[in-house]
Design a protein around this motif. Structure first.
Motif, short mmCIF file in Angstrom:
data_model
loop_
_atom_site.label_atom_id
_atom_site.label_comp_id
_atom_site.label_asym_id
_atom_site.label_seq_id
_atom_site.Cartn_x
_atom_site.Cartn_y
_atom_site.Cartn_z
N THR A 80 4.62 -3.51 -11.71
CA THR A 80 5.51 -3.29 -12.77
C THR A 80 5.11 -3.56 -14.28
N ALA A 81 4.31 -4.56 -14.49
CA ALA A 81 4.06 -5.07 -15.74
C ALA A 81 2.80 -4.39 -16.07
N GLY A 82 2.06 -3.89 -15.17
CA GLY A 82 0.80 -3.06 -15.00
C GLY A 82 0.87 -1.77 -15.83
N VAL A 83 2.01 -1.33 -15.69
CA VAL A 83 2.54 -0.04 -16.11
C VAL A 83 3.11 0.00 -17.37
N GLY A 84 3.25 -1.34 -18.10
CA GLY A 84 3.76 -1.55 -19.32
C GLY A 84 5.25 -1.76 -19.48
N THR A 85 6.01 -2.05 -18.52
CA THR A 85 7.51 -2.22 -18.24
C THR A 85 7.53 -3.84 -18.62
N LEU A 86 8.52 -4.32 -19.15
CA LEU A 86 9.03 -5.89 -19.36
C LEU A 86 9.38 -6.12 -18.01
N THR A 87 8.89 -7.42 -17.48
CA THR A 87 8.95 -7.70 -16.15
C THR A 87 9.45 -9.09 -16.02
N LEU A 88 10.47 -9.67 -15.28
CA LEU A 88 10.96 -10.94 -14.97
C LEU A 88 10.94 -11.35 -13.78
N ASP A 89 10.24 -12.31 -13.24
CA ASP A 89 10.12 -12.42 -11.69
C ASP A 89 10.44 -13.68 -11.41
N GLY A 90 10.85 -14.09 -10.17
CA GLY A 90 11.19 -15.43 -9.72
C GLY A 90 12.69 -15.64 -9.81
N LEU A 91 13.52 -14.59 -9.99
CA LEU A 91 14.84 -14.65 -10.10
C LEU A 91 15.67 -15.10 -9.02
N GLY A 92 14.87 -15.01 -7.82
CA GLY A 92 15.50 -15.28 -6.36
C GLY A 92 15.98 -16.85 -6.37
N ALA A 93 15.92 -17.10 -5.12
CA ALA A 93 16.49 -18.27 -4.34
C ALA A 93 15.83 -19.52 -5.18
N VAL A 94 16.51 -20.72 -5.12
CA VAL A 94 15.66 -21.88 -5.21
C VAL A 94 15.55 -22.62 -3.97
N GLY A 95 14.26 -23.15 -3.79
CA GLY A 95 14.05 -23.83 -2.58
C GLY A 95 12.49 -24.08 -2.48
N GLY A 96 11.88 -23.64 -1.42
CA GLY A 96 10.57 -23.78 -1.33
C GLY A 96 9.78 -23.48 0.25
N GLY A 97 8.83 -23.61 0.54
CA GLY A 97 8.19 -23.50 1.49
C GLY A 97 7.93 -22.10 1.87
N ALA A 98 7.40 -21.23 0.96
CA ALA A 98 7.30 -19.79 1.02
C ALA A 98 6.24 -19.70 2.36
N ALA A 156 0.84 -1.26 0.14
CA ALA A 156 -0.06 -0.11 -0.13
C ALA A 156 0.88 1.29 0.12
N SER A 157 1.96 1.29 0.64
CA SER A 157 2.81 2.40 0.90
C SER A 157 3.63 2.56 -0.26
N SER A 158 4.08 1.47 -0.87
CA SER A 158 5.22 1.44 -1.88
C SER A 158 4.63 1.37 -3.32
N ARG A 159 3.39 0.96 -3.43
CA ARG A 159 2.83 0.72 -4.98
C ARG A 159 3.11 2.02 -5.89
N THR A 160 2.93 3.09 -5.48
CA THR A 160 3.08 4.46 -6.41
C THR A 160 4.78 4.81 -6.46
N LEU A 161 5.70 4.37 -5.56
CA LEU A 161 6.94 4.34 -5.75
C LEU A 161 7.41 3.43 -6.72
#
Length: 379
Positions: free
Chosen positions: A326-344, A144-149
């Motif tokens: 970020t995709a919603g404003v039209g910018t190319l976006t690739l997600d899931g580049l972080g850790a490999v594992g599980g149990g979020a 909520a506080s970071s969306r605009t940013l």
């Protein structure tokens, strides 16, 4: 796309040391003091790794951090968050540790490991001109506080790399459902449950009608889920309840489906005479559609091949992230580049230690490649 001639090999010991510090500095989203302490730590670690202090941005008491290197226009936005879902004290029950190559600790997978990877990948860049690293503090609460940013930074960038944890087996996330959240309030009329219940308007009964009506808006074929979640009603056991409420979680692959459900939720009408239905909430995140991700995924895939890494895989998932914004404003976006594992968000949250290095190397290579293209465009 430029060819990859070298690879930066970060220190695993340094990655693990930084990750341990972050995990042991608990940062539940709803505890603003804890999030501030976490931001203090990340500011110090970032200054050590990147040689620059971040800009501290505080919105509604939530601490966000931003590093900008050179001109941010048409650059690359690296997006992470430092808040977690785990309440203070979780560390006592689930301490940081590594056993048989598996790292555990609250928030390690979602997404503190990704944040550490971002710091090290950017630190190893020879030229950081065009990189912006944004680390927010309220992603787990809906941003909520970071969306605009986030959206403002994404509009300045040509690509966004999101350091959320990977999907199963290390798959990158090229699709995410969009989300909506609603609170539906029912207003009835109280009466004595034993003496004259007929004089009341039972909010619990009306709530039951509305829960079923909301759930019926799901469309299995379209992959749209409409899930009633938390519900409350009444105040005493011998009183016809005058009020009730429940929340609804909506997930869909397309904006058209989110809008269909939104229209239908707002059109809910009471089933009982004298009852009233009030709806609060809205569409929260647009879907991250594959059209916004595939160009970057294909680029990452080619880089992985050039680096001698196993072929990358991709997945579409039901959970949302700031990558939806970020995709919603039209910018190319690739997600899931972080850790490999599980149990979020689960008791078995974990990170595979032997995948930290190759994921960091891939991120570094992708950043360098995108920045090289940016330089070519300016020649």
């Amino acid at each position: 796309m430029t060819s990859v001639k070298t690879r930066a090999d970060p220190s695993l010991d340094a990655l693990l040391a930084d990750l341990r510090e972050l995990v042991e500095c608990e940062s539940p989203s709803s505890d603003l003091a804890a999030v501030e302490r976490s931001a203090d730590l990340i500011a110090r670690l970032g200054a050590e790794r990147l040689g620059a202090k971040p800009e501290r941005i505080v919105v509604d008491g939530v601490h966000h951090l931003r590093w900008r290197f050179g001109s941010a226009t048409n650059g690359v936005l690296v997006l992470a968050h430092h808040d977690t879902v785990w309440p203070l004290g979780s560390l006592e029950r689930r301490p940081f540790g590594v056993v048989d190559g598996v790292l555990r600790g609250p928030g390690c997978f979602d997404m503190l490991a990704g944040l550490v990877m971002a710091l090290h990948a950017i630190a190893d860049l020879g030229d950081r001109d065009g990189v912006t690293l944004l680390v927010t503090g309220d992603e787990e609460l809906g941003s909520a506080s970071s969306r605009t940013l986030i959206e403002d930074e994404a509009r300045r960038a040509s690509a966004v790399l999101v350091l959320e944890a990977s999907a199963d087996g290390g798959a990158l996330k090229t699709g995410r459902k969009g989300t909506s959240f609603y609170e539906i309030e029912v207003v009835g009329r109280s009466a004595h449950a034993g003496l004259e219940p007929e004089k009341g308007v039972n909010a619990t009964v009306e709530l039951a009608h509305q829960v079923l009506a909301a759930a019926a808006l799901a469309d299995t074929a379209a992959g749209t889920t409409v899930t009633p979640t938390v519900a409350t009603s009444g105040v005493t056991a011998n009183t016809v309840p005058a009020s009730a409420r429940f929340t609804v979680d909506v997930r869909a692959w397309s904006m058209a489906e989110l809008q269909r459900v939104d229209t239908s939720v707002r059109a809910l009408r009471p089933a009982l005479a004298g009852a009233e239905v009030r709806v609060r909430g809205d569409i929260n995140r647009a879907p991250l559609e594959e059209s916004a991700s595939l160009p970057l995924f294909e680029r990452a895939q080619a880089l992985a091949t050039g680096l001698g890494m196993p072929a990358l895989t991709r997945a579409s998932v039901g959970g949302a992230s700031d990558g939806n914004f970020t995709a919603g404003v039209g910018t190319l976006t690739l997600d899931g580049l972080g850790a490999v594992g599980g149990g979020a968000h689960a008791e078995d949250e974990h990170v595979l230690v032997d995948r930290l290095l190759d994921r960091t190397v891939l991120l570094h290579a992708l950043l360098a490649d995108l920045l090289a293209d940016r330089w070519e465009d300016r020649r």
